[in-house]
Design a protein around this motif. Structure first.
Motif, PDB file in Angstrom:
ATOM      1  N   ILE A 172       0.835  -1.204   0.000  1.00  0.00           N
ATOM      2  CA  ILE A 172       0.000   0.000   0.000  1.00  0.00           C
ATOM      3  C   ILE A 172       0.872   1.257   0.000  1.00  0.00           C
ATOM      4  CG2 ILE A 172      -1.718   1.293   1.323  1.00  0.00           C
ATOM      5  CD1 ILE A 172      -2.796  -1.401   2.329  1.00  0.00           C
ATOM      6  N   THR A 173       1.980   1.226   0.739  1.00  0.00           N
ATOM      7  CA  THR A 173       2.875   2.384   0.794  1.00  0.00           C
ATOM      8  C   THR A 173       3.452   2.703  -0.573  1.00  0.00           C
ATOM      9  OG1 THR A 173       3.453   1.957   3.110  1.00  0.00           O
ATOM     10  CG2 THR A 173       4.984   3.289   1.818  1.00  0.00           C
ATOM     11  N   PHE A 174       3.966   1.697  -1.261  1.00  0.00           N
ATOM     12  CA  PHE A 174       4.512   1.935  -2.598  1.00  0.00           C
ATOM     13  C   PHE A 174       3.433   2.425  -3.559  1.00  0.00           C
ATOM     14  CE2 PHE A 174       8.762  -0.530  -3.131  1.00  0.00           C
ATOM     15  CZ  PHE A 174       9.313   0.248  -2.131  1.00  0.00           C
ATOM     16  N   GLN A 175       2.224   1.903  -3.406  1.00  0.00           N
ATOM     17  CA  GLN A 175       1.142   2.303  -4.301  1.00  0.00           C
ATOM     18  C   GLN A 175       0.782   3.772  -4.098  1.00  0.00           C
ATOM     19  OE1 GLN A 175      -1.509  -0.931  -5.115  1.00  0.00           O
ATOM     20  NE2 GLN A 175      -3.281   0.394  -4.972  1.00  0.00           N
ATOM     21  N   LYS A 176       0.752   4.222  -2.848  1.00  0.00           N
ATOM     22  CA  LYS A 176       0.433   5.625  -2.572  1.00  0.00           C
ATOM     23  C   LYS A 176       1.568   6.545  -3.018  1.00  0.00           C
ATOM     24  CE  LYS A 176      -0.466   4.784   1.732  1.00  0.00           C
ATOM     25  NZ  LYS A 176      -0.820   4.875   3.161  1.00  0.00           N
ATOM     26  N   ILE A 177       2.812   6.106  -2.840  1.00  0.00           N
ATOM     27  CA  ILE A 177       3.936   6.913  -3.319  1.00  0.00           C
ATOM     28  C   ILE A 177       3.877   7.055  -4.833  1.00  0.00           C
ATOM     29  CG2 ILE A 177       6.444   6.904  -3.624  1.00  0.00           C
ATOM     30  CD1 ILE A 177       6.686   5.771  -0.807  1.00  0.00           C
ATOM     31  N   ALA A 178       3.585   5.946  -5.518  1.00  0.00           N
ATOM     32  CA  ALA A 178       3.471   5.998  -6.983  1.00  0.00           C
ATOM     33  C   ALA A 178       2.356   6.959  -7.401  1.00  0.00           C
ATOM     34  CB  ALA A 178       3.211   4.601  -7.541  1.00  0.00           C
ATOM     35  N   PHE A 179       1.257   6.979  -6.655  1.00  0.00           N
ATOM     36  CA  PHE A 179       0.146   7.882  -6.971  1.00  0.00           C
ATOM     37  C   PHE A 179       0.588   9.345  -6.844  1.00  0.00           C
ATOM     38  CE2 PHE A 179      -3.506  10.394  -5.417  1.00  0.00           C
ATOM     39  CZ  PHE A 179      -4.324  10.304  -6.540  1.00  0.00           C
ATOM     40  N   LEU A 180       1.274   9.678  -5.751  1.00  0.00           N
ATOM     41  CA  LEU A 180       1.744  11.056  -5.564  1.00  0.00           C
ATOM     42  C   LEU A 180       2.736  11.454  -6.655  1.00  0.00           C
ATOM     43  CD1 LEU A 180       2.275  11.160  -1.686  1.00  0.00           C
ATOM     44  CD2 LEU A 180       0.368  12.111  -2.997  1.00  0.00           C
ATOM     45  N   LEU A 181       3.625  10.538  -7.028  1.00  0.00           N
ATOM     46  CA  LEU A 181       4.588  10.827  -8.090  1.00  0.00           C
ATOM     47  C   LEU A 181       3.885  11.060  -9.428  1.00  0.00           C
ATOM     48  CD1 LEU A 181       7.283   8.182  -7.101  1.00  0.00           C
ATOM     49  CD2 LEU A 181       7.676  10.642  -7.212  1.00  0.00           C
ATOM     50  N   ASP A 182       2.856  10.283  -9.700  1.00  0.00           N
ATOM     51  CA  ASP A 182       2.116  10.454 -10.952  1.00  0.00           C
ATOM     52  C   ASP A 182       1.338  11.763 -10.966  1.00  0.00           C
ATOM     53  OD1 ASP A 182       3.088   8.066 -11.878  1.00  0.00           O
ATOM     54  OD2 ASP A 182       1.311   6.898 -11.396  1.00  0.00           O
ATOM     55  N   VAL A 183       0.791  12.158  -9.814  1.00  0.00           N
ATOM     56  CA  VAL A 183       0.096  13.447  -9.732  1.00  0.00           C
ATOM     57  C   VAL A 183       1.081  14.588  -9.954  1.00  0.00           C
ATOM     58  CG1 VAL A 183      -1.212  15.002  -8.228  1.00  0.00           C
ATOM     59  CG2 VAL A 183      -1.734  12.559  -8.232  1.00  0.00           C
ATOM     60  N   ARG A 184       2.255  14.473  -9.353  1.00  0.00           N
ATOM     61  CA  ARG A 184       3.268  15.521  -9.532  1.00  0.00           C
ATOM     62  C   ARG A 184       3.719  15.603 -10.993  1.00  0.00           C
ATOM     63  NH1 ARG A 184       5.564  19.179 -10.676  1.00  0.00           N
ATOM     64  NH2 ARG A 184       7.437  20.156  -9.792  1.00  0.00           N
ATOM     65  N   ALA A 185       3.849  14.445 -11.646  1.00  0.00           N
ATOM     66  CA  ALA A 185       4.265  14.426 -13.049  1.00  0.00           C
ATOM     67  C   ALA A 185       3.124  14.769 -13.993  1.00  0.00           C
ATOM     68  CB  ALA A 185       4.842  13.057 -13.405  1.00  0.00           C
ATOM     69  N   GLU A 186       1.926  14.962 -13.437  1.00  0.00           N
ATOM     70  CA  GLU A 186       0.723  15.317 -14.184  1.00  0.00           C
ATOM     71  C   GLU A 186       0.291  14.226 -15.166  1.00  0.00           C
ATOM     72  OE1 GLU A 186       0.036  19.644 -15.008  1.00  0.00           O
ATOM     73  OE2 GLU A 186       2.230  19.722 -14.929  1.00  0.00           O
ATOM     74  N   THR A 187       0.717  12.995 -14.903  1.00  0.00           N
ATOM     75  CA  THR A 187       0.156  11.870 -15.660  1.00  0.00           C
ATOM     76  C   THR A 187      -1.187  11.462 -15.073  1.00  0.00           C
ATOM     77  OG1 THR A 187       1.429  10.326 -14.289  1.00  0.00           O
ATOM     78  CG2 THR A 187       2.397  10.985 -16.395  1.00  0.00           C
ATOM     79  N   VAL A 188      -1.467  11.911 -13.850  1.00  0.00           N
ATOM     80  CA  VAL A 188      -2.790  11.759 -13.223  1.00  0.00           C
ATOM     81  C   VAL A 188      -3.267  13.154 -12.851  1.00  0.00           C
ATOM     82  CG1 VAL A 188      -4.059  10.879 -11.235  1.00  0.00           C
ATOM     83  CG2 VAL A 188      -2.334   9.436 -12.342  1.00  0.00           C
ATOM     84  N   LYS A 189      -4.364  13.578 -13.458  1.00  0.00           N
ATOM     85  CA  LYS A 189      -4.908  14.913 -13.200  1.00  0.00           C
ATOM     86  C   LYS A 189      -6.317  14.870 -12.626  1.00  0.00           C
ATOM     87  CE  LYS A 189      -2.251  17.193 -16.882  1.00  0.00           C
ATOM     88  NZ  LYS A 189      -2.324  18.025 -18.106  1.00  0.00           N
ATOM     89  N   ASP A 190      -7.139  13.968 -13.147  1.00  0.00           N
ATOM     90  CA  ASP A 190      -8.546  13.910 -12.735  1.00  0.00           C
ATOM     91  C   ASP A 190      -8.747  12.781 -11.727  1.00  0.00           C
ATOM     92  OD1 ASP A 190      -9.184  15.956 -14.539  1.00  0.00           O
ATOM     93  OD2 ASP A 190      -9.363  14.513 -16.185  1.00  0.00           O
TER      94      ASP A 190
END
Length: 551
Positions: free
Chosen positions: A133-151
């Motif tokens: 779960i920790t790695f999954q949440k870190i990956a989510f934050l990194l993707d939001v920062r990289a703007e590959t996840v916006k919505d």
């Protein structure tokens, strides 16, 4: 709650499927996903509500940070600095939470041993699946920062984190590969998806309960003896190490099949996470097949950024880099050895709080460096000759290296691992049971000449263990895996079926070619699936637990 339990198979799973089917009649995405989230929270917290007390505040913090990062990104250049600081805060927060629950006692114990402090070690309950779960949440934050996840919104974020098939032991998924599937949810069960999902679940249950748990009884005695300082002979040590290798292999393979199958019941395809790694002919190939989503995460977020940063620095300084002319030893050391060792150190430490896990990670890092060096400076042989000679030799070397590594992965302490490895190297001699030696006739004298003597161990147990190991070796090496059997039905995300063998030349071309078998939806398929499920279900009455969720 674990997948290999009566409560999950005969209570939880039918309940969530029935509720999902009934709510599907409303044609409401929100109602269907709400049911999945509620049931997933129950699945995670029913064993111990303490798990929820840890994970819910962590999810709240991560979601709040993701919103702030997205808002900072939207401000353009003026918000980039703030977004980076928020990302760093989020990563540190997740690592601190993981560090407290998983590594607190390890750090304090190491400090006590190193400098003689007297910090008290108190029991800390490890929340289920916290590493994944920790790695999954870190990956989510990194993707939001990289703007590959916006919505995203809180509702979708809860679905992403709590979806029960991948909740406690992976695979480690990305928001951008999962949420588009949930957005296109069909709300009702699809016959094709149910058939594929049940097939995968039945095969996974059989692997876990029948194969992994069946050989597990031969693992404990060898490792326990080594950890207690008892001298093991050559065969006992190797059989124990091989038994654990096959136990964790089929444990993890079975879990991966069950997780992918359960998700497929709802029309969701999880990424492939396990693809016959023992068939690998190099350690690089092994890590492309074993825990694939972890390898993907570590490569994307640790290895590649480190390599790129070091490459830029060397280029600015006018120093050699890889990929431009002949390989330079200094560039190889900086751009391959260092990032590889660092990445595998993180992999080992992530798996467990102990020196044996760190050594396991560093050992595999060394394996990978040697493999990369061989690829850089190996002799330029003819390709066909190279494949003919090196592929079988590479398989033997890789298999042996993996088994040796598994000793460190299983051993409770360094001394126990060293005792096992010494025995595997033949330091304490070799013996076969007296009953077996008595049946070998003239061959017994030849074996004694080689230094293999009779012993007081049980002949029946020796033969039973040897039979198990031979059977599992043949299954792992010769049988098609679950994804190959279901390759016509796109069983997992990112799974690429093996390519057909190239036509042979000469005399071999006249021999009939055996096609890789594939399951078809017919009566024999249904009977085999039912048999695998029944055999797995009957084995649930003995002690059984997944190995990999503990890591």
């Amino acid at each position: 709650m674990l997948f290999n339990s009566y409560s999950f198979i005969f209570l939880f799973l039918p309940a969530i499927c029935l509720g999902y089917q009934l709510l599907g009649r409303l044609r409401s995405r929100q109602a269907s996903l709400s049911w999945i989230v509620l049931c997933s929270i129950l699945f995670y917290g029913i064993w111990n509500p303490y798990n929820l007390a840890v994970i819910l505040p962590s999810i709240t913090v991560n979601y709040g940070l993701a919103l702030l990062i997205r808002r900072s990104n939207a401000r353009g250049e003026s918000g980039q600095r703030a977004a980076s600081w928020l990302l760093t805060t989020g990563i540190l927060f997740n690592l601190v939470v993981l560090g407290y629950f998983k590594y607190k006692n390890f750090f304090l114990d190491s400090l006590n041993l190193a400098v003689g402090t007297q910090f008290e070690l108190t029991a800390v309950m490890l929340p289920l699946g916290i590493s994944f779960i920790t790695f999954q949440k870190i990956a989510f934050l990194l993707d939001v920062r990289a703007e590959t996840v916006k919505d995203f919104d809180l509702y979708d974020f809860l679905v992403f984190v709590f979806f029960f098939p991948q909740l406690i032991a992976g695979p480690i998924v990305h928001y951008r590969e999962m949420m588009p599937q949930f957005e296109q949810l069909n709300y009702r069960f699809c016959g094709r998806d149910v058939a594929v999902g049940l097939s995968l679940f039945a095969m996974g249950l059989f692997k876990k309960v029948v194969l992994a748990d069946g050989v597990a009884v031969h693992v404990g005695p060898a490792f326990s003896a080594a950890e207690q300082g008892q001298s093991l002979d050559f065969f006992a040590a190797w059989m124990g190490a091989l038994a654990y290798t096959f136990q964790i292999y089929f444990d993890f393979s079975g879990y991966s099949d069950m997780a992918i199958g359960l998700a497929r019941l709802f029309g969701i395809r999880l990424p492939v996470n396990f693809n016959s790694p023992l068939k690998a002919s190099s350690i690089i190939d092994f890590w492309a097949r074993w825990h694939i989503t972890l390898t993907r995460f570590l490569t994307a977020y640790i290895y590649t950024p480190v390599v790129m940063a070091l490459t830029r620095r060397r280029m600015q300084a006018g120093r050699p880099v890889l990929g431009r002319g002949p390989a330079h030893p200094g560039a190889f050391a900086v751009l391959t050895v260092f990032p590889t060792i660092l990445t595998m150190f993180v992999s080992g430490f992530w798996h467990g709080a102990g020196f044996t896990f760190v050594i396991w990670g560093l050992l595999h890092g060394a394996y990978l460096c040697i493999n990369h060096a061989w690829r850089q400076w190996r002799p330029k042989w003819d390709k066909q000759r190279y494949e003919r000679v090196m592929k079988p030799l590479g398989f033997v070397l890789t298999f042996t290296a993996v088994v040796v590594g598994m000793v460190w992965f299983r051993a409770r302490n360094v001394s126990g691992a060293l005792e096992m490895l010494q025995a595997m190297a033949g330091w304490h001699g070799a013996s076969l049971p007296d009953a077996l030696m008595a049946r070998l006739g003239a061959a017994a004298g030849w074996l004694e000449h080689l230094g293999i003597h009779g012993g007081m161990s049980s002949g029946s147990e020796f033969v039973a263990c040897a039979a198990w190991l031979l059977l599992l070796f043949l299954v792992a090496l010769l049988a098609p895996n679950s994804l190959e059997l279901l390759r016509h039905f796109e069983p997992a995300l990112h799974y690429v079926p093996p390519k057909p063998a190239k036509p042979a030349r000469g005399v071999a071309a006249e021999l009939p070619k055996r096609a890789l078998p594939a399951l078809q939806f017919n009566l024999p398929w249904a009977a085999l699936t039912a048999l695998a499920f029944v055999l797995g279900a009957f084995g649930l009455n003995r002690v059984s637990e997944f190995l990999y969720w503990q890591f």
